[in-house]
Design a protein around this motif. Structure first.
Motif: not given
Length: 269
Positions: A17-18, A45-46, A78-80, A85-87
């Motif tokens: 994830v970028k 997130i890309n 960290t936000d992305s 993780l929330s997905m």
């Protein structure tokens, strides 16, 4: 790594994830070193990586196991990671080291390969390109560094035992490509529809483990990463000129000719 044949008891799936600048905002380069100015716009997130996350979650739901997010980037990434993780992903690895600043696509692939060597995996899933660079080479370079098969531009993924099979999108339809696990897979946006995080998953994501990893921890050679060692270089850049007023064509019997002449002047016809 993971299995070489036979059905794995549980899949270890890693998603790359970028974090990229939001395409809805103005993106800038830093004049100090001609690299991306990440502080000038919000990071997200890309987009294609969201499809990669969804595909990993679908594979987990079908085969069992864990989904690990791997992201290389500064503190704000960290936000992305938390959104991923929330997905529904289970845990994450955050590769964060100032030595990586300014790394180009090949160096990034090398650094990610080194980070992957610190964890178990059966399959690595990523988007086919990023919206900030659009090189589309990280997946192939990553597979080369790891010595693994690459399956690119997947619009469908199936795993049967130790065999992975994809439909590779082409201009004329698709090709069927098959390999043995472990493998690296890049996906296109037609593969699925990413889910929205539920409130329950958003709250649960705050407690999911995120392993911090620096260059030394991943055994990354400092001489192979960073702006000073990059194989590509941004020599110069300039801000895009303000948009000029358009050409107004008043049709007084010659409108079609005027439009055709305009399109020809711009080499559209």
């Amino acid at each position: 790594m993971g299995v070489q044949g036979g059905r794995p008891p549980a899949m270890n799936i890693v998603v790359l994830v970028k974090q990229v600048p939001d395409t809805a905002t103005e993106r800038k380069l830093n004049p100090a070193d001609n690299t991306l100015d990440r502080a000038s716009s919000d990071g997200v997130i890309n987009e294609l990586d969201e499809y990669a996350i969804e595909e990993a979650l679908l594979l987990k739901e079908k085969h069992g196991g864990e989904v690990t997010i791997l992201s290389a980037g500064p503190d704000q990434a960290t936000d992305s990671i938390r959104k991923a993780l929330s997905m529904g992903a289970d845990k994450a690895i955050h590769l964060n080291d100032e030595a990586l600043h300014g790394s180009d696509s090949l160096q990034t692939a090398y650094a990610l390969a080194q980070a992957l060597r610190t964890t178990e995996f059966d399959v690595v899933v990523l988007g086919s390109e990023s919206t900030d660079a659009r090189t589309g080479v990280v997946g192939a370079a990553l597979a080369e560094y790891l010595g693994l098969p690459q399956l690119t531009l997947a619009n469908k993924v199936d795993i049967d035992g130790g065999t992975i099979r994809i439909q590779r999108q082409t201009d004329d339809g698709y090709d069927v490509v098959e390999a043995q696990l472990p493998a690296v897979v890049s996906v296109v946006e037609k593969i699925n529809e990413p889910r929205y995080p539920s409130f329950k998953l958003i709250m649960a994501a705050k407690k999911k483990p995120v392993t911090k990893l620096d260059a030394a921890g991943a055994e990354i050679d400092p001489a192979k990463v960073g702006l000073a060692n990059a194989t590509t270089e941004t020599v110069d850049f300039a801000a895009a000129p303000p948009r000029a007023a358009g050409t107004v064509v008043k049709d007084e019997g010659t409108g079609g000719v005027q439009i055709a002449d305009f399109l020809a002047s711009k080499k559209f016809v």
